[in-house]
Design an enzyme around this catalytic site. Structure first.
Site, mmCIF file in Angstrom:
data_model
loop_
_atom_site.group_PDB
_atom_site.id
_atom_site.type_symbol
_atom_site.label_atom_id
_atom_site.label_comp_id
_atom_site.label_asym_id
_atom_site.label_seq_id
_atom_site.Cartn_x
_atom_site.Cartn_y
_atom_site.Cartn_z
ATOM 1 N N ASP A 66 0.845 -1.189 0.000
ATOM 2 C CA ASP A 66 0.000 0.000 0.000
ATOM 3 C C ASP A 66 0.882 1.241 0.000
ATOM 4 O O ASP A 66 2.030 1.212 0.449
ATOM 5 C CB ASP A 66 -0.960 0.005 1.188
ATOM 6 C CG ASP A 66 -0.260 0.104 2.531
ATOM 7 O OD1 ASP A 66 0.623 -0.729 2.791
ATOM 8 O OD2 ASP A 66 -0.595 1.009 3.323
ATOM 9 N N GLU B 291 -0.212 -0.721 5.771
ATOM 10 C CA GLU B 291 0.882 -0.282 6.642
ATOM 11 C C GLU B 291 0.870 1.229 6.809
ATOM 12 O O GLU B 291 1.199 1.748 7.890
ATOM 13 C CB GLU B 291 2.225 -0.737 6.057
ATOM 14 C CG GLU B 291 3.416 -0.541 7.004
ATOM 15 C CD GLU B 291 4.054 0.837 6.913
ATOM 16 O OE1 GLU B 291 4.874 1.176 7.795
ATOM 17 O OE2 GLU B 291 3.737 1.601 5.970
#
Length: 399
Positions: free
Chosen positions: A88, A150
């Site tokens: 991400d 994250e």
């Protein structure tokens, strides 16, 4: 060896004959901003793993729109070394980009694109290393963790850890490839983010005693946060290697009120703590709540018992603290040629893996100063060095 065609007009050769760069170009092509699904990128990676004959498990978030991958090279099961990365990314909105952030561009030895440094470059190096790892005579398995979210909560890593408990595929050690210029990082601060909502009582500003000013109550609480920041800088505790070498706290966002002549009945702010080893952010939250309950709320509830403060923890990640003499730190220093290890103030998933009983270290290609910026980039030389680093770590830990 595959080649990849990059964006034209870069001023250098438009092809780079490296499997790592080819994989990175594909990964950059997926917009995996944290508020979006990552399933298209996960599908590309699982297809690659299927073609390599590598077994894996998928674990999903509650929506089913995001997934982690836990792959194992060698005999599936516990032990060995995990290579961990997230796919991400932060948004590109409002940033200055001189080319499409989702098309890999090479110029002057740099590769540009969202996620090149943080941290699709490391993930690409891990995937490119799979054929060589498969060909090695492994005594212990090599795990590959690829996680979601994250950048906003680290909940992907939490879900992956839960799934690990179900599978029994728990590694002995973990290497998190966050950008560190391939310098070993044995410690990072813990972080807790919180939203504070203040409930006041509306009224006309000409008669302030009949209302409860939520903005002013929030301002008193924010002043306490500012005082705490000063206290940390004077009283510590101090832990060398961090910048700054003490815990910090700050308010990053705030709002409230509807008009200058109306007593505001609602205000809010968002804040964070970043704590060094020896400080507990949950204890800091309780100190804050105690101050509010004793010094601010009584005057509010004297006017209206429905007024007060609400506290909501948005997310938190524990700090990382790997002993300097741990065998994992020794191996990373030997492979990288570094004589020492560092500490950083930003957080990673490594603290969660450490809390799950997996000694962890941070070491990856790229510079953290390039992360989250427009025209994010990683040096081609860093990726080449990471390719060597991964293979040498597997050699030392798993053969």
């Amino acid at each position: 060896m595959q080649t990849v065609t990059l964006a034209e007009g870069t001023g250098t050769s438009s092809t780079l004959p490296t499997e790592t760069v080819a994989l990175l170009a594909r990964l950059i092509g997926f917009d995996t901003t944290s508020d979006r699904s990552n399933l298209a990128a996960i599908g590309f990676i699982t297809d690659y793993l299927d073609n390599q004959g590598v077994p894996y498990r998928l674990s999903y978030d509650e929506s089913g729109e995001k997934a982690n991958i836990h792959a194992v090279i060698g005999r599936p099961g516990p032990g060995g070394l995990a290579l961990s990365g997230h796919i991400d990314t932060v948004p590109v909105d409002g940033q200055r980009w001189t080319s499409d952030p989702f098309t890999l561009r090479e110029a002057d030895g740099r590769l540009y694109g969202r996620g090149t440094a943080d941290m699709k470059g490391f993930v690409a190096s891990c995937l490119a290393a799979i054929p060589d790892i498969k060909a090695a005579e492994l005594a212990r398995p090599v795990h590959l963790f690829i996680s979601y979210d994250e950048e906003i909560s680290c909940n992907g890593a939490r879900r992956l850890i839960e799934d690990m408990a179900d599978s029994g595929w728990k590694p002995d050690l973990c290497l998190v490839g966050e950008p560190s210029l391939l310098s070993p990082i044995t410690g990072h601060k813990g972080r807790l983010a919180m939203r504070v909502t203040v409930r006041g009582r509306a009224g006309h500003s000409a008669t302030p005693a009949r209302g409860v000013n939520a903005v002013q109550a929030a301002a008193r609480a924010i002043a306490w946060v500012a005082a705490e920041e000063r206290r940390f800088s004077v009283a510590g505790p101090f832990v060398p290697g961090f910048d700054p070498p003490h815990s910090t706290c700050q308010v990053g966002r705030m709002g409230g009120g509807t008009g200058i002549n109306i007593i505001p009945d609602l205000a809010w702010f968002e804040m964070e703590w970043r704590t060094v080893p020896g400080d507990d952010f949950f204890a800091e939250v309780e100190r804050f709540r105690t101050f509010v309950a004793t010094e601010i709320e009584p005057a509010m509830t004297d006017v209206d018992t429905e007024t007060g403060f609400d506290f909501a923890v948005l997310n938190w990640i524990p700090g990382l603290s790997l002993p300097e003499d741990h065998a994992l730190a020794d191996k990373v220093r030997q492979v990288t040629g570094r004589n020492s290890a560092g500490r950083v103030s930003y957080g990673t998933e490594a603290g969660l893996f450490q809390d799950a009983g997996i000694p962890s270290i941070v070491c990856g290609p790229g510079n953290i100063n390039q992360a989250h910026q427009g025209d994010e980039w990683i040096a081609v030389s860093e990726l080449a060095a990471c390719d060597r680093f991964i293979r040498q770590m597997v050699e030392r830990v798993c053969r």
